[in-house]
Design a protein around this motif. Structure first.
Motif, short mmCIF file in Angstrom:
data_model
loop_
_atom_site.label_atom_id
_atom_site.label_comp_id
_atom_site.label_asym_id
_atom_site.label_seq_id
_atom_site.Cartn_x
_atom_site.Cartn_y
_atom_site.Cartn_z
N PHE A 198 0.85 -1.19 0.00
CA PHE A 198 0.00 0.00 0.00
C PHE A 198 0.89 1.24 0.00
CE2 PHE A 198 -2.98 2.98 2.28
CZ PHE A 198 -3.94 3.03 1.27
N TYR A 199 0.92 1.94 -1.14
CA TYR A 199 1.77 3.13 -1.31
C TYR A 199 3.24 2.82 -1.01
CZ TYR A 199 -2.44 5.96 -1.80
OH TYR A 199 -3.64 6.49 -2.23
N GLY A 200 3.66 1.62 -1.44
CA GLY A 200 5.07 1.26 -1.30
C GLY A 200 5.47 0.68 0.03
N TYR A 201 4.53 0.54 0.95
CA TYR A 201 4.82 -0.02 2.28
C TYR A 201 3.86 -1.19 2.55
CZ TYR A 201 7.47 4.29 3.03
OH TYR A 201 8.36 5.32 2.92
N PRO A 202 4.34 -2.18 3.33
CA PRO A 202 3.48 -3.33 3.61
C PRO A 202 2.35 -2.98 4.58
CG PRO A 202 5.54 -3.52 4.82
CD PRO A 202 5.69 -2.34 3.90
N LEU A 203 1.15 -3.34 4.20
CA LEU A 203 -0.01 -3.22 5.06
C LEU A 203 -0.37 -4.62 5.54
CD1 LEU A 203 -2.44 -1.74 6.32
CD2 LEU A 203 -3.64 -2.02 4.14
N GLU A 204 -0.25 -4.84 6.84
CA GLU A 204 -0.50 -6.16 7.41
C GLU A 204 -1.81 -6.17 8.18
OE1 GLU A 204 3.00 -6.71 9.74
OE2 GLU A 204 4.21 -7.31 8.01
N TYR A 205 -2.54 -7.26 8.02
CA TYR A 205 -3.87 -7.39 8.63
C TYR A 205 -3.97 -8.80 9.21
CZ TYR A 205 -9.03 -7.00 8.86
OH TYR A 205 -10.34 -6.94 9.27
N GLU A 206 -4.21 -8.89 10.50
CA GLU A 206 -4.32 -10.19 11.16
C GLU A 206 -5.70 -10.33 11.79
OE1 GLU A 206 -2.33 -11.77 15.05
OE2 GLU A 206 -1.04 -12.38 13.37
N ALA A 207 -6.35 -11.45 11.54
CA ALA A 207 -7.71 -11.68 12.04
C ALA A 207 -7.74 -12.93 12.92
CB ALA A 207 -8.68 -11.85 10.87
N THR A 208 -8.38 -12.81 14.08
CA THR A 208 -8.59 -13.93 14.98
C THR A 208 -10.08 -14.24 15.04
OG1 THR A 208 -6.68 -13.31 16.33
CG2 THR A 208 -8.28 -14.80 17.32
N VAL A 209 -10.44 -15.47 14.74
CA VAL A 209 -11.84 -15.87 14.63
C VAL A 209 -12.26 -16.69 15.83
CG1 VAL A 209 -13.55 -17.09 13.21
CG2 VAL A 209 -11.62 -15.90 12.11
N LYS A 210 -13.35 -16.29 16.46
CA LYS A 210 -13.92 -17.04 17.58
C LYS A 210 -15.38 -17.38 17.25
CE LYS A 210 -15.02 -16.76 22.53
NZ LYS A 210 -16.46 -17.09 22.31
N LYS A 211 -15.69 -18.66 17.29
CA LYS A 211 -17.05 -19.11 16.98
C LYS A 211 -17.95 -18.95 18.20
CE LYS A 211 -15.22 -22.51 13.74
NZ LYS A 211 -15.16 -23.95 13.36
N ASN A 212 -19.19 -18.61 17.95
CA ASN A 212 -20.16 -18.41 19.03
C ASN A 212 -21.04 -19.64 19.23
OD1 ASN A 212 -19.36 -15.71 19.56
ND2 ASN A 212 -20.55 -15.02 17.79
N LEU A 213 -21.65 -19.72 20.40
CA LEU A 213 -22.62 -20.77 20.69
C LEU A 213 -23.71 -20.76 19.62
CD1 LEU A 213 -24.03 -21.73 24.11
CD2 LEU A 213 -25.63 -21.13 22.30
N SER A 214 -24.12 -21.94 19.15
CA SER A 214 -25.07 -22.03 18.04
C SER A 214 -26.28 -22.87 18.43
CB SER A 214 -24.40 -22.66 16.81
OG SER A 214 -23.32 -21.87 16.37
N ILE A 215 -27.41 -22.53 17.85
CA ILE A 215 -28.64 -23.29 18.01
C ILE A 215 -28.95 -23.99 16.69
CG2 ILE A 215 -31.12 -23.15 18.47
CD1 ILE A 215 -30.54 -20.70 20.21
N PHE A 216 -29.35 -25.26 16.77
CA PHE A 216 -29.59 -26.05 15.56
C PHE A 216 -30.98 -26.68 15.59
CE2 PHE A 216 -25.07 -25.72 15.32
CZ PHE A 216 -24.73 -25.90 13.98
N LEU A 217 -31.59 -26.74 14.41
CA LEU A 217 -32.73 -27.63 14.20
C LEU A 217 -32.18 -28.95 13.72
CD1 LEU A 217 -35.28 -25.28 12.36
CD2 LEU A 217 -35.26 -25.95 14.77
N ILE A 218 -32.60 -30.04 14.35
CA ILE A 218 -32.00 -31.36 14.08
C ILE A 218 -33.09 -32.34 13.70
CG2 ILE A 218 -30.70 -33.27 15.07
CD1 ILE A 218 -29.25 -31.23 16.84
N PHE A 219 -32.87 -33.01 12.57
CA PHE A 219 -33.81 -34.01 12.07
C PHE A 219 -33.08 -35.33 11.91
CE2 PHE A 219 -35.51 -36.35 8.42
CZ PHE A 219 -36.83 -36.54 8.82
N LYS A 220 -33.64 -36.42 12.47
CA LYS A 220 -33.04 -37.74 12.37
C LYS A 220 -34.07 -38.71 11.82
CE LYS A 220 -30.24 -36.97 16.57
NZ LYS A 220 -29.77 -37.58 17.84
N THR A 221 -33.60 -39.62 10.97
CA THR A 221 -34.49 -40.66 10.43
C THR A 221 -33.74 -41.97 10.27
OG1 THR A 221 -36.01 -41.21 8.63
CG2 THR A 221 -34.00 -40.02 8.02
N GLU A 222 -34.44 -43.06 10.51
CA GLU A 222 -33.85 -44.38 10.32
C GLU A 222 -33.78 -44.69 8.83
OE1 GLU A 222 -32.73 -46.08 12.89
OE2 GLU A 222 -33.52 -44.66 14.36
#
Length: 206
Positions: free
Chosen positions: A181-205
């Protein structure tokens, strides 16, 4: 191609599919929290944050009440705009493919009510893409452990079971990016944290 190579050992480990149970899990309001750091020419230029939302879909096969095998497909996206002016934004998107093994332990399996706890372990094959209003898209891939715990409650009728589950992810990961970026390094670091999730669950034989 890399994802296919990683998935091959998982596919061959699945026992021959005979009579068993097929499960489909659909995430409701699935989200991730992302914290970021930005550095230009070695000088910190601010921290950021983003809320990513999207889809989480899982297909699970089991031949008994304890061990099952699954495949998770997830996509999430959002924007990091903290501290940026003029409508600037870092756009973040994550796609994940995760083969996993699920261990279940029933609390109640008699009658029409089903309550069970479970733990999940597997591989998380993730690709995170980041772009900016002034920068081209950059991507990074990572492979890590998928670790989750949760509880399911549902109602059983004949060969079908329908209910809801709560899953708490225990895994997170980081990714780093760099642009000129304009001749200089632009560094970007991202840390990802997953949140508690709710699911609809369907099971069949099957």
């Amino acid at each position: 191609m890399k994802k296919i190579i990683f998935l091959l050992p998982f596919v061959f480990c699945i026992p021959q599919i005979n009579a068993g149970q097929l499960e489909v899990d659909l995430g409701i309001g699935s989200s991730y929290d992302v914290t970021t750091t930005r550095t230009w020419a070695g000088i910190p230029v601010g921290d950021g944050e983003a809320k990513l939302t999207g889809s989480d879909l899982r297909f699970i096969y089991s031949s008994d009440q304890t061990i099952s095998y699954g495949l998770r497909l997830a996509n999430h996206e959002g924007e990091d705009t903290k501290g940026l002016s003029g409508g600037g934004a870092y756009k973040i998107s994550i796609s994940e493919t995760s083969p996993f093994v699920k261990y279940s332990f029933p609390f109640s399996g008699e009658g029409a009510t089903v309550i069970e706890g479970f733990g999940i372990g597997g591989l998380n094959l993730a690709t995170m893409k980041v772009s900016h209003t002034l920068l081209s898209e950059n991507s990074a891939s990572t492979t890590g452990l998928m670790l989750e715990g949760g509880i399911f409650a549902g109602m059983k009728s004949n060969d079908m079971t329908f209910g809801g589950g709560i899953i708490l992810p225990l895994d997170s990961y980081k990714a780093s990016y760099e642009w000129d970026f304009y001749g200089y390094p632009l560094e970007y670091e991202a840390t990802v944290k997953k949140n508690l999730s709710i699911f609809l669950i369907f099971k069949t034989e099957i």
